[in-house]
Motif scaffolding. Structure first.
Motif, mmCIF file in Angstrom:
data_model
loop_
_atom_site.group_PDB
_atom_site.id
_atom_site.type_symbol
_atom_site.label_atom_id
_atom_site.label_comp_id
_atom_site.label_asym_id
_atom_site.label_seq_id
_atom_site.Cartn_x
_atom_site.Cartn_y
_atom_site.Cartn_z
ATOM 1 N N MET A 1 0.742 -1.007 -0.072
ATOM 2 C CA MET A 1 0.122 0.151 0.158
ATOM 3 C C MET A 1 1.002 1.381 0.179
ATOM 4 S SD MET A 1 -2.850 -1.054 2.585
ATOM 5 C CE MET A 1 -3.969 0.136 2.506
ATOM 6 N N GLN A 283 -8.033 3.040 -0.703
ATOM 7 C CA GLN A 283 -7.366 1.940 -1.519
ATOM 8 C C GLN A 283 -8.202 0.745 -1.284
ATOM 9 O OE1 GLN A 283 -2.696 1.899 -0.913
ATOM 10 N NE2 GLN A 283 -3.649 3.454 0.436
ATOM 11 N N THR A 313 -0.712 -1.042 -3.990
ATOM 12 C CA THR A 313 -2.144 -0.398 -4.327
ATOM 13 C C THR A 313 -2.388 -0.736 -5.796
ATOM 14 O OG1 THR A 313 -1.480 1.443 -2.794
ATOM 15 C CG2 THR A 313 -3.305 1.800 -4.328
#
Length: 727
Positions: A1, A283, A313
């Protein structure tokens, strides 16, 4: 992420050891590592080998380039460097803002100086630095503070803080998870006709614009609700275009540029508001709700990771695997049927799965922009419900491909088409009979149209202007052409469909020449070839005189030809092993321009009347989902020792499915021919992509070349397995 972690501490403070002990090397960009890539250790004036600092401009330029590439994909990244000065940390701020990254600093600045000096001596010689350098950085960190726009973490806090945990959303009376909208405002409003309720949560899974006709209205609606406490908006792959548009940047999407952008510009939507909207996009949403755990992403993932922090992501937005990955099936396989672990996603559904796509995986891509459904899943304390809202406002795409009107074509016109077609070759066989077959170029380059697909086992008496024998129109394997790819089949197959077992011989037809009042035996565009003569011989061996008279009368009166699969284990072995010579009646085809055949009941009745084996009906499927699941299973099943299946839909459309066992041994037949010719050096590594490929190839190379040359693939396969069993 989107998390950037900066290590901060003097040389020898334990930063690299921390990374190693926490198994974080694969996420790390190391300044020293790049220095060693650019230049190997140098000998210093003190007689020690050391890492050169003279290339630092190149080092940091390269490190920041690598970092930006990772940030474009939203990858979790650690930068291992001293970061003693504020300015060395501030260099990341612009990138972090551009790519919406959170920046954390793991701080080793409180390691005592004596320990730093001691640990420096314990490092490999080339990694040791002058003590004065350590002292300088140590003192600098006392006065230089970490910027407030970062989060400061102590090493012992890392595992606690950098763990992505689910939030509890059980206080909401109801949760609505709304799938890809794609500019279909009317369908969205149909679902939200009672308005947004304050005690209910609304989660949107992304892809809000593009392809639909009401993009401006959708965007205006999202801008209005973006700050509501009961709204969560995920980022889809199409949101990248509104980001560019709102920042006055060019986009590479023709759909956005030609269709969506003019709508947004005409509506005079405030780009500042759109930039704020984009900054609110999430996300993923990872939460618990009344005892169950849910993960909602745009693209879909294949399993629940141990920690979402380490998942890029890009994979949350575009999905794990390729666009044609059945991610719902992957989730089912990888979560071991855990009923309390549920995935919801949008983005892709080329297999046209229902909303409840697999066990505990819900697919919200319903093709709404093409006149399909806006899909929604609702969660309450009582359970999960699915909803589909039909979209009636969409652009109809029209097929403008020209085609030939075969039904109104005379035989003279048909023959003229055949003889003048660039991708058809005529072969004159004598006695006024010509065969017409598509060219090698048509096959290799996939040049097909309404005429040359008929030139396959087509025999015409050019004097009497009669079709004396014919087989099928050319039909194709799954995924061989655009209209046989799975998404096209999902849209175009007419149910119910019938599935027949495909036997593995060669195709032969028995027709009739009215000029000579004789049966015609054909194969591979010939009437006097080895294969045609084998068919003729087997035909007369199979049927007695009375049966042959019956067959001739039937072919003549019904104006048909018989299409057989010819099985000759000794004379003409293929891939699948058979023990006896036989004919298998595949179809009874009318000797006409337009392909037409008797139905299966007539085939079955006639085959029984003449005492011959006929194609076996294996399955009948009444809907796409059952068919797709069967297709998915059999195309991954190496235990089925058959060539495959022929699928026929209720409109007469046909496709072939080849199975893994057959495909493998067909490929190995080509490998064996190269080995026999001592050309194994031409075999590419990509051709040997499983252990069995390599094992059989290695075995082949140990054999006498003459034996390999004279043996067919069935014999070689049997010998191979026999030897493996005796080891």
């Amino acid at each position: 992420m989107r998390n950037l972690v900066l290590m901060r501490g003097s040389m020898g403070s334990g930063k690299s050891t921390f990374i190693k002990n926490n198994n974080l090397q694969q996420y790390t960009l190391s300044a020293d590592g790049i220095r060693l890539l650019i230049q190997s250790p140098i000998l210093s004036e003190n007689g020690n080998y050391t890492i050169s600092q003279k290339n630092d401009n190149k080092v940091w330029e390269f490190l920041l380039q690598l970092l930006e590439e990772r940030m474009k994909r939203g990858e979790f990244t650690i930068v291992d460097a001293t970061h003693a000065k504020q300015e060395s940390i501030s260099r990341y701020k612009k990138l972090a803002q551009e790519y919406r990254y959170r920046v954390s600093v793991i701080d080793f600045s409180d390691v005592p100086l004596n320990k730093l000096l001691e640990q420096n001596k314990m490092r490999p010689e080339y990694k040791q630095v002058p003590e004065i350098a350590i002292m300088n950085s140590y003192e600098r960190m006392k006065t230089e503070h970490v910027p407030k726009w970062t989060t400061l973490i102590k090493p012992q806090e890392y595992n606690e803080i950098m763990q992505y945990r689910p939030i509890d959303l059980s206080d909401w009376k109801k949760i609505h998870v709304i799938g890809d909208i794609h500019g279909c405002y009317t369908a969205l409003m149909e679902y939200l006709k009672d308005g947004l309720k304050d005690d209910e949560l609304y989660i949107f899974t992304g892809d809000y614009l593009d392809r639909g006709l009401e993009n401006d209205k959708v965007l205006q609606f999202l801008v209005e609700i973006k700050d509501n406490e009961n709204i969560m908006l995920l980022e889809g792959n199409h949101e990248y275009h509104i980001k560019n548009w709102s920042h006055e940047r060019e986009t590479d999407s023709r759909v956005f540029k030609n269709s969506t952008e003019p709508q947004l510009e005409k509506a005079n939507i405030d780009k500042k508001e759109v930039r704020q909207l984009y900054r609110r996009l999430r996300q993923l949403v990872y939460f618990t709700y009344h005892g169950k755990t849910f993960v909602i992403t745009h693209g879909g993932i294949s399993k629940m990771p141990d920690n979402f922090i380490y998942l890029a992501t890009e994979q949350l937005i575009k999905g794990v695997g390729d666009y044609n990955t059945d991610i719902d099936y992957a989730w089912e396989q990888n979560t071991n049927g855990n009923e309390n672990l549920i995935q919801i996603h949008g983005h892709r559904n080329i297999f046209r799965l229902p909303t409840a796509a697999s066990k505990n995986s819900y697919n919200l891509e319903g093709g709404v922009e093409r006149g399909g459904d806006l899909r929604v899943v609702t969660l309450t304390k009582e359970g999960i419900q699915t909803h589909e809202i039909k979209n009636n406002i969409f652009k109809i795409s029209k097929d403008v491909k020209p085609s030939v009107d075969q039904n109104n074509m005379s035989m003279d016109e048909f023959i003229l088409y055949l003889q003048n077609h660039q991708q058809i070759k005529e072969k004159q066989l004598g006695h006024n009979i010509s065969s017409f077959n598509f060219t090698r170029k048509a096959f290799k380059e996939k040049i097909w149209d309404d005429i040359n697909i008929k030139a396959r086992g087509l025999f015409i008496n050019t004097y009497t202007k009669d079709v004396v024998s014919r087989s099928y129109d050319k039909f194709f394997n799954t995924n061989e052409r655009s209209f046989t790819k799975i998404p096209a089949l999902a849209d175009n197959l007419k149910f119910p469909v019938k599935v027949y077992e495909k036997v593995n011989g060669y195709l032969g037809t028995v027709g009739y020449n009215s000029e000579t009042d004789q049966l015609i035996f054909t194969s591979k565009s010939e009437i006097n070839s080895e294969h045609a003569n084998w068919l003729k011989e087997l035909f007369y061996d199979t049927f007695n005189e009375n049966t042959i008279k019956l067959i001739k009368s039937y072919i003549k009166q019904e104006n048909v030809s018989l299409v057989f699969e010819v099985i000759l284990p000794k004379e003409n072995p293929h891939i699948i092993e058979y023990k006896e010579r036989k004919l298998v009646l595949l179809d009874i085809v009318y000797r006409e321009i337009v392909f037409k055949r008797k139905d299966y009941r007539d085939l079955e009745y006639f085959a029984k009347a003449i005492g011959v084996e006929y194609k076996r009906l294996a399955y009948i499927f009444s809907n796409w989902i059952d068919f797709y699941k069967w297709y998915r299973d059999i195309t991954n099943d190496w235990s089925i020792e058959k060539e495959g299946y022929v699928v026929e839909d209720s409109a007469g459309f046909m496709i072939k499915i080849k199975l893994p066992y057959y495909n493998f041994w067909k490929q190995m037949r080509g490998i064996k021919d190269k080995v026999a010719r001592k050309q194994e050096h031409t075999i590419k590594g990509s051709e040997l992509y499983t252990p069995l490929h390599n094992k059989f190839f290695a075995w082949l190379k140990t054999k006498d070349r003459e034996y390999v040359k004279k043996s067919n693939i069935i014999q070689l396969r049997n010998d191979f397995y026999n030897e493996m069993d005796n080891l």
